[in-house]
Write a protein that holds these residues in place. Structure first.
Motif, PDB file in Angstrom:
ATOM      1  N   ARG A   1       0.803  -1.237   0.000  1.00 16.09           N
ATOM      2  CA  ARG A   1       0.000   0.000   0.000  1.00 16.09           C
ATOM      3  C   ARG A   1       0.826   1.272   0.000  1.00 16.09           C
ATOM      4  O   ARG A   1       0.482   2.235  -0.671  1.00 16.09           O
ATOM      5  N   GLU A   2       1.916   1.311   0.748  1.00 12.97           N
ATOM      6  CA  GLU A   2       2.752   2.512   0.762  1.00 12.97           C
ATOM      7  C   GLU A   2       3.367   2.750  -0.611  1.00 12.97           C
ATOM      8  O   GLU A   2       3.387   3.876  -1.110  1.00 12.97           O
ATOM      9  N   ASP A   3       3.840   1.673  -1.244  1.00 14.10           N
ATOM     10  CA  ASP A   3       4.403   1.786  -2.587  1.00 14.10           C
ATOM     11  C   ASP A   3       3.345   2.243  -3.595  1.00 14.10           C
ATOM     12  O   ASP A   3       3.642   3.010  -4.514  1.00 14.10           O
ATOM     13  N   VAL A   4       2.120   1.753  -3.429  1.00 16.60           N
ATOM     14  CA  VAL A   4       1.032   2.127  -4.340  1.00 16.60           C
ATOM     15  C   VAL A   4       0.768   3.630  -4.256  1.00 16.60           C
ATOM     16  O   VAL A   4       0.623   4.298  -5.282  1.00 16.60           O
ATOM     17  N   GLU A   5       0.717   4.167  -3.056  1.00 17.99           N
ATOM     18  CA  GLU A   5       0.468   5.610  -2.903  1.00 17.99           C
ATOM     19  C   GLU A   5       1.572   6.437  -3.564  1.00 17.99           C
ATOM     20  O   GLU A   5       1.288   7.447  -4.219  1.00 17.99           O
ATOM     21  N   LEU A   6       2.819   6.003  -3.411  1.00 19.74           N
ATOM     22  CA  LEU A   6       3.928   6.691  -4.086  1.00 19.74           C
ATOM     23  C   LEU A   6       3.800   6.580  -5.597  1.00 19.74           C
ATOM     24  O   LEU A   6       4.052   7.545  -6.325  1.00 19.74           O
ATOM     25  N   GLN A   7       3.397   5.398  -6.072  1.00 23.83           N
ATOM     26  CA  GLN A   7       3.235   5.165  -7.507  1.00 23.83           C
ATOM     27  C   GLN A   7       2.124   6.045  -8.081  1.00 23.83           C
ATOM     28  O   GLN A   7       2.252   6.583  -9.175  1.00 23.83           O
ATOM     29  N   ILE A   8       1.038   6.202  -7.359  1.00 22.01           N
ATOM     30  CA  ILE A   8      -0.074   7.041  -7.815  1.00 22.01           C
ATOM     31  C   ILE A   8       0.391   8.495  -7.936  1.00 22.01           C
ATOM     32  O   ILE A   8       0.129   9.165  -8.942  1.00 22.01           O
ATOM     33  N   SER A   9       1.099   8.988  -6.945  1.00 25.80           N
ATOM     34  CA  SER A   9       1.607  10.355  -6.975  1.00 25.80           C
ATOM     35  C   SER A   9       2.589  10.547  -8.129  1.00 25.80           C
ATOM     36  O   SER A   9       2.548  11.546  -8.848  1.00 25.80           O
ATOM     37  N   ARG A  10       3.453   9.579  -8.314  1.00 22.33           N
ATOM     38  CA  ARG A  10       4.451   9.652  -9.389  1.00 22.33           C
ATOM     39  C   ARG A  10       3.787   9.607 -10.765  1.00 22.33           C
ATOM     40  O   ARG A  10       4.198  10.300 -11.689  1.00 22.33           O
ATOM     41  N   ALA A  11       2.746   8.785 -10.918  1.00 21.26           N
ATOM     42  CA  ALA A  11       2.024   8.721 -12.190  1.00 21.26           C
ATOM     43  C   ALA A  11       1.318  10.048 -12.479  1.00 21.26           C
ATOM     44  O   ALA A  11       1.286  10.509 -13.620  1.00 21.26           O
ATOM     45  N   ALA A  12       0.755  10.680 -11.454  1.00 23.57           N
ATOM     46  CA  ALA A  12       0.143  12.004 -11.636  1.00 23.57           C
ATOM     47  C   ALA A  12       1.204  13.020 -12.049  1.00 23.57           C
ATOM     48  O   ALA A  12       0.959  13.866 -12.917  1.00 23.57           O
ATOM     49  N   ASP A  13       2.403  12.932 -11.455  1.00 21.25           N
ATOM     50  CA  ASP A  13       3.508  13.797 -11.870  1.00 21.25           C
ATOM     51  C   ASP A  13       3.843  13.580 -13.346  1.00 21.25           C
ATOM     52  O   ASP A  13       4.122  14.535 -14.080  1.00 21.25           O
ATOM     53  N   ALA A  14       3.826  12.319 -13.780  1.00 19.22           N
ATOM     54  CA  ALA A  14       4.142  11.995 -15.182  1.00 19.22           C
ATOM     55  C   ALA A  14       3.109  12.592 -16.130  1.00 19.22           C
ATOM     56  O   ALA A  14       3.457  13.098 -17.200  1.00 19.22           O
TER      57      ALA A  14
END
Length: 192
Positions: A161-174
Motif C-alpha cells: 500500500r505505501e508503494d502504491v500511494e507513491l506510484q499514484i503520486s508519481r504517475a500524476a507527476d508523469a
C-alpha cells in the motif's frame, strides 16, 4: 485542452483493486487542481474540469474522466467525451494498470498495442485508433498460477500500500510532465 482518462471499474467494491489504479491517478490529479467530479447526464463518465498550472495565460485546461461503464466498455464513455470536448487523440492521455511492469515501475508512451488489456481494446475499437498517450502503471504479475483477471480484481496487499500511494503520486507527476514538457522529457524522467 487535454483529456486524461483513468481506467477502472465503477463502484466502491472495485475502488482499491489493481485494475483501478488509473481511477486513483485521476483522483490525485483532481485533488491537485481543485476539481470535483460530477456525472453529467450526457456522458457515461464522471468528469472533472480544471486548469493545470498557474492561473492565466500559461495554464492548460484539463478534463479528467472516470468511466461509469465497466472496463471492457470504456471506449463508449471516452468517445462521447472526446466528441463533446472536441479532443483529438494527440491530446488524450490514458492512465492504466500494466501487468507486465512490476509495482513501482511505469512507462509513458505514444501509441502501441493493447497487450490484452480490455479497456485499451475498447478504446481502440471506439476511437478507431491506438495513437494516444499512455501512462502504464505497473501492478505486477499474479503469483504462481493465479488467473490474471482474478489478480487484477483484487486489492493491493498490506505491504504494497505505501508503494502504491507513491506510484499514484508519481504517475500524476508523469501526466503533468507529459502535458507541460512533452513526451521525450517525460520518458527520460519517469520511464523505469
Amino acid at each position: 485542452m487535454w483529456l486524461v482518462a483513468g481506467l477502472g471499474n465503477p463502484g466502491p467494491g472495485y475502488a482499491q483493486h489493481r485494475h483501478n489504479i488509473g481511477f486513483r491517478v485521476v483522483d490525485e490529479l483532481s485533488s491537485r487542481i481543485g476539481a470535483k467530479f460530477s456525472a453529467p447526464a450526457r456522458m457515461r463518465a464522471e468528469i472533472a474540469e480544471g486548469r493545470l498550472g498557474a492561473p492565466g495565460a500559461d495554464s492548460t485546461r484539463l478534463v479528467l474522466l472516470k468511466s461509469r461503464t465497466f472496463m471492457n466498455d470504456t471506449g463508449a464513455a471516452l468517445v462521447r467525451a472526446t466528441g463533446y470536448y472536441k479532443i483529438e487523440p494527440d491530446h488524450l492521455i490514458v492512465v492504466h494498470d500494466e501487468l507486465d511492469l512490476d509495482l513501482g515501475r511505469m512507462r509513458v508512451k505514444l501509441g502501441g498495442g493493447d497487450n490484452g488489456h480490455n479497456g485499451l481494446k475498447s478504446i481502440r475499437k471506439s476511437l478507431n485508433t491506438g495513437d494516444y498517450y499512455r501512462v502504464r502503471v505497473g501492478v505486477g504479475r499474479p503469483p504462481g498460477r493465479q488467473d490474471p483477471a482474478d489478480f487484477l480484481l483484487s486489492n493491493f496487499g498490506a505491504r504494497e500500500r505505501e508503494d502504491v500511494e507513491l506510484q499514484i503520486s508519481r504517475a500524476a507527476d508523469a501526466v503533468e510532465s507529459l502535458i507541460t514538457n512533452g513526451l521525450e522529457r517525460t520518458q527520460s524522467s519517469f520511464n523505469c
